[in-house]
Design an enzyme around this catalytic site. Structure first.
Site, PDB file in Angstrom:
ATOM      1  N   HIS A  18     -29.455 -42.653  32.429  1.00 25.28           N
ATOM      2  CA  HIS A  18     -28.203 -42.695  33.185  1.00 25.28           C
ATOM      3  C   HIS A  18     -28.433 -43.511  34.466  1.00 25.28           C
ATOM      4  O   HIS A  18     -29.296 -43.163  35.280  1.00 25.28           O
ATOM      5  CB  HIS A  18     -27.749 -41.297  33.574  1.00 25.28           C
ATOM      6  N   HIS A  76     -23.274 -35.394  25.598  1.00 24.30           N
ATOM      7  CA  HIS A  76     -24.065 -34.209  25.984  1.00 24.30           C
ATOM      8  C   HIS A  76     -23.516 -33.030  25.184  1.00 24.30           C
ATOM      9  O   HIS A  76     -22.329 -32.700  25.314  1.00 24.30           O
ATOM     10  CB  HIS A  76     -23.919 -33.940  27.477  1.00 24.30           C
ATOM     11  N   ASP A  93     -19.259 -38.958  26.310  1.00 25.65           N
ATOM     12  CA  ASP A  93     -19.963 -38.270  27.411  1.00 25.65           C
ATOM     13  C   ASP A  93     -19.842 -36.740  27.313  1.00 25.65           C
ATOM     14  O   ASP A  93     -20.720 -36.099  26.740  1.00 25.65           O
ATOM     15  CB  ASP A  93     -19.483 -38.796  28.767  1.00 25.65           C
ATOM     16  N   ASP A  94     -18.795 -36.165  27.901  1.00 22.85           N
ATOM     17  CA  ASP A  94     -18.551 -34.708  27.859  1.00 22.85           C
ATOM     18  C   ASP A  94     -17.069 -34.523  27.545  1.00 22.85           C
ATOM     19  O   ASP A  94     -16.275 -34.159  28.430  1.00 22.85           O
ATOM     20  CB  ASP A  94     -18.875 -34.077  29.226  1.00 22.85           C
ATOM     21  N   GLU A 106     -23.623 -45.153  37.385  1.00 23.72           N
ATOM     22  CA  GLU A 106     -22.416 -44.327  37.214  1.00 23.72           C
ATOM     23  C   GLU A 106     -22.004 -43.795  38.593  1.00 23.72           C
ATOM     24  O   GLU A 106     -21.012 -44.212  39.153  1.00 23.72           O
ATOM     25  CB  GLU A 106     -22.699 -43.161  36.247  1.00 23.72           C
ATOM     26  N   HIS A 149     -23.824 -41.475  23.041  1.00 24.74           N
ATOM     27  CA  HIS A 149     -23.888 -40.779  24.333  1.00 24.74           C
ATOM     28  C   HIS A 149     -22.896 -39.621  24.379  1.00 24.74           C
ATOM     29  O   HIS A 149     -21.719 -39.806  24.692  1.00 24.74           O
ATOM     30  CB  HIS A 149     -23.577 -41.791  25.443  1.00 24.74           C
TER      31      HIS A 149
END
Ligand SMILES: Nc1ncnc2[nH]cnc12
Ligand SMILES: [Zn+2]
Length: 322
Positions: A189, A13, A270-271, A192, A11
């Site tokens: 997703h 992005h 994630d980011d 969250e 995961h």
């Protein structure tokens, strides 16, 4: 302790993994003022909405196929040097359209970057097409149709990201049916920004193999048991959750509680630079703050490979590396 451990992530992005220095170099090249979203060499945002604005402004600094190749090569080389053997990148055909090159050139660029990183480091990569929830169900169907055409062999899965508080999961069943029928791996997703109901909706309407985040399932003990019983894998991103204030700190993050309840969990970034983290830091936090043993962390990496959207020979080859 975790520095030399093999790592895997399901995961991330890709545009959210842009190092700020690379964003600044791209901005210089295209003459873009970054003062609204990069300050003192760090991404600036206050909440999920302004995070998405900073994310999109950063993504729009990548404008041709070679830019996307450079982005993927840069990120994948960095995590491979930190021990990663496998990475699934979440990629958005809408982004190729947003910068005017189209989805095919966008995917070709990212795949070229993945090939370059593999040639240098051996890291294996797959691409998951994402539909953007706040663009609405019709655009998400278009993303699913694009993925279902299997435009590149590295595309092996489909995800739904974006503003979880907009629309309901049931509005996206058609998109997921298209992706599932095409043989793609399915993740979504949920749990969250919205609570346990969102995870339950995802299980009921989408039947995903994995859930992106899913951590707010902890609000409902029956749901946690269901996740464990059904063997659904959670792509957990503790640094992201703390940065976005889903949980106030790592001490109160439910990763350990979910693990102890028998839920299959993995560690993800994630980011990463947006959330002041990295895959390596997620591993280190799991060890030092959350108190997971080396064997437990290796087990999460193994779970990640077991749940990876790859063919069986690749899975066995990756498992043999652990
Ligand atoms: N943490 C996140 N949640 C939902 N959508 C996203 N897109 C990029 N990062 C995201
Ligand atoms: Zn995400």
């Amino acid at each position: 302790m975790t520095k030399t451990m093999p790592k895997a992530e399901l995961h991330c992005h890709i545009e959210g993994a842009t190092p700020p220095a690379l964003a600044l170099a791209q901005a210089e090249r295209y003459g873009v003022d970054t003062s609204a979203f990069i300050r003192n060499g760090e991404y600036a945002w206050q909440d999920f909405t302004s995070f998405v604005q900073s994310y999109d402004a950063t993504a729009n600094l990548f404008r041709d196929e070679e830019d996307y190749a450079l982005l993927a090569e840069t990120y994948l080389t960095e995590i491979a040097e930190a021990g990663a053997i496998y990475s699934e990148l979440i990629v958005s055909p809408d982004q190729g359209d947003a910068v005017g090159i189209g989805a095919d050139a966008y995917v070709r660029g990212l795949a070229e970057g993945a090939e370059r990183a593999k040639a240098k480091t051996g890291i294996e990569t797959r691409l998951l097409i994402v539909g953007i929830r706040h663009f609405g169900p019709e655009r998400v169907v278009k993303a699913a149709e694009y993925a279902a055409r299997r435009p590149h062999p590295l595309i092996t899965g489909f995800n739904l990201a974006g503003e979880e508080r907009m629309h309901r999961v049931a509005d996206f069943t058609h998109a997921f049916d298209i992706a599932r029928d095409a043989g793609l791996g399915i993740t979504i997703h949920a749990g969250e920004l919205s609570g346990a109901f969102s995870v339950r909706d995802a299980l009921d309407h989408i039947r995903p193999a994995r859930i992106s985040h899913g951590v707010r399932a902890i609000e409902d003990a029956d749901l946690v048991k269901r996740l464990a019983d059904e063997g659904v894998v959670l792509e957990v991103c503790p640094g992201s959750n703390v940065a976005l204030n889903v949980f106030p700190d790592f001490e109160s993050h439910p990763l350990r509680a979910l693990h102890e309840a028998g839920v299959r969990v993995t560690l993800n970034s994630d980011d990463p630079p947006f959330f002041h983290t990295s895959l390596a830091r997620e591993y280190e936090v799991a060890a030092t703050i959350m108190g997971f043993s080396e064997a437990e962390i290796l087990g999460m990496t193994r779970t990640g490979i077991e749940a990876a959207f790859v063919d069986e020979p690749t899975r066995q080859w990756l498992l043999a590396k652990l």
